[in-house]
Design a protein around this motif. Structure first.
Motif, mmCIF file in Angstrom:
data_model
loop_
_atom_site.group_PDB
_atom_site.id
_atom_site.type_symbol
_atom_site.label_atom_id
_atom_site.label_comp_id
_atom_site.label_asym_id
_atom_site.label_seq_id
_atom_site.Cartn_x
_atom_site.Cartn_y
_atom_site.Cartn_z
ATOM 1 N N LEU A 1 3.499 -8.725 -1.655
ATOM 2 C CA LEU A 1 2.445 -8.688 -0.102
ATOM 3 C C LEU A 1 4.032 -9.473 1.438
ATOM 4 N N THR B 1 5.914 -7.801 4.171
ATOM 5 C CA THR B 1 5.576 -8.610 5.813
ATOM 6 C C THR B 1 7.303 -8.751 5.926
ATOM 7 N N TRP C 1 5.437 -1.342 -4.226
ATOM 8 C CA TRP C 1 4.185 -1.382 -3.448
ATOM 9 C C TRP C 1 3.201 -0.503 -4.824
ATOM 10 N N LYS D 1 -6.848 -9.863 1.383
ATOM 11 C CA LYS D 1 -4.779 -10.657 1.943
ATOM 12 C C LYS D 1 -4.476 -9.552 2.379
ATOM 13 N N VAL D 2 -4.911 -8.304 2.072
ATOM 14 C CA VAL D 2 -3.990 -7.386 2.750
ATOM 15 C C VAL D 2 -4.790 -7.203 4.266
ATOM 16 N N MET E 1 3.068 -1.982 4.173
ATOM 17 C CA MET E 1 2.029 -2.628 4.088
ATOM 18 C C MET E 1 0.648 -1.618 4.501
#
Length: 210
Positions: A9, A13, A24, A44-45, A58
């Motif tokens: 992640l 970013t 992903w 988290k996302v 993302m």
């Protein structure tokens, strides 16, 4: 695997435009297959979606994870409306492929959060005449599903995805093999891992030189 989720992640970013789809996809697979990671990944996302810059990879990861597991943080971190609003503010700037994925996420939201039905239905209707055929088809079909009389059937259609077949990346296989042999991959072990990973190429180069 929590460390893996954190690292990937972070990679999405920082350099999301240069990360392949397989990366992903692998995050989604790991989170889906490990129940103990699902609420952590959803939280988290959601946080990362509110911390620019936001790369499209993302948004894809977040769309999938929140669509599948966002309900796990509904009470503790963010309501369904908050999750929808956070995703939707990125919708207009996305490519057609990502928009199509997010439309599926929004349909899952309807299935999970009753108070989002009208709000999301209006989004679907806005894309009934979309130029992109995939977006148009999904928007029309999801509108029909959202208003279908037998919502128990629709709930079954939009149940959580089953686990993915387990698979390891080649590097993870080498690391696990070395952990089994040594019991602990320290500095020397790590060097051995990467030496083994590239040893075949080096041998071929040596043969070519001869």
């Amino acid at each position: 695997y929590q460390w893996y989720i954190d690292v990937i992640l972070k990679l999405l970013t920082v350099a999301g435009d240069y990360v392949s789809e397989d990366v992903w996809h692998r995050v989604v697979q790991i989170v889906t297959n490990h129940e103990n990671l699902q609420s952590y990944a959803a939280e988290k996302v959601l946080i990362l979606l509110q911390s620019p810059p936001i790369h499209e990879s993302m948004i894809k990861v977040a769309g999938y994870i929140l669509g599948e597991f966002g309900h796990l943080i509904e009470q503790s971190k963010a309501s369904g409306i908050e999750q929808f609003d956070t995703l939707y503010k990125h919708f207009q700037s996305c490519s057609p492929d990502t928009k199509a994925l997010l439309l599926s996420t929004f349909m899952k939201f309807i299935n999970m959060y009753d108070d989002l039905n009208d709000k999301i239905l209006s989004v679907f209707k806005n894309y009934h005449s979309a130029i992109d055929p995939e977006i148009q088809q999904r928007a029309v079909e999801y509108s029909i599903m959202a208003q279908y009389d037998d919502q128990d059937l629709i709930t079954q259609v939009w149940e959580a995805m089953p686990d993915f077949p387990e698979r390891d990346s080649p590097l993870m296989k080498i690391i696990k093999q070395n952990q089994t042999e040594t019991g602990d991959v320290a500095a020397g072990g790590a060097s051995k891992v990467f030496k083994n990973a590239f040893s075949d190429d080096d041998d071929e180069d040596d043969d070519d030189d001869d």
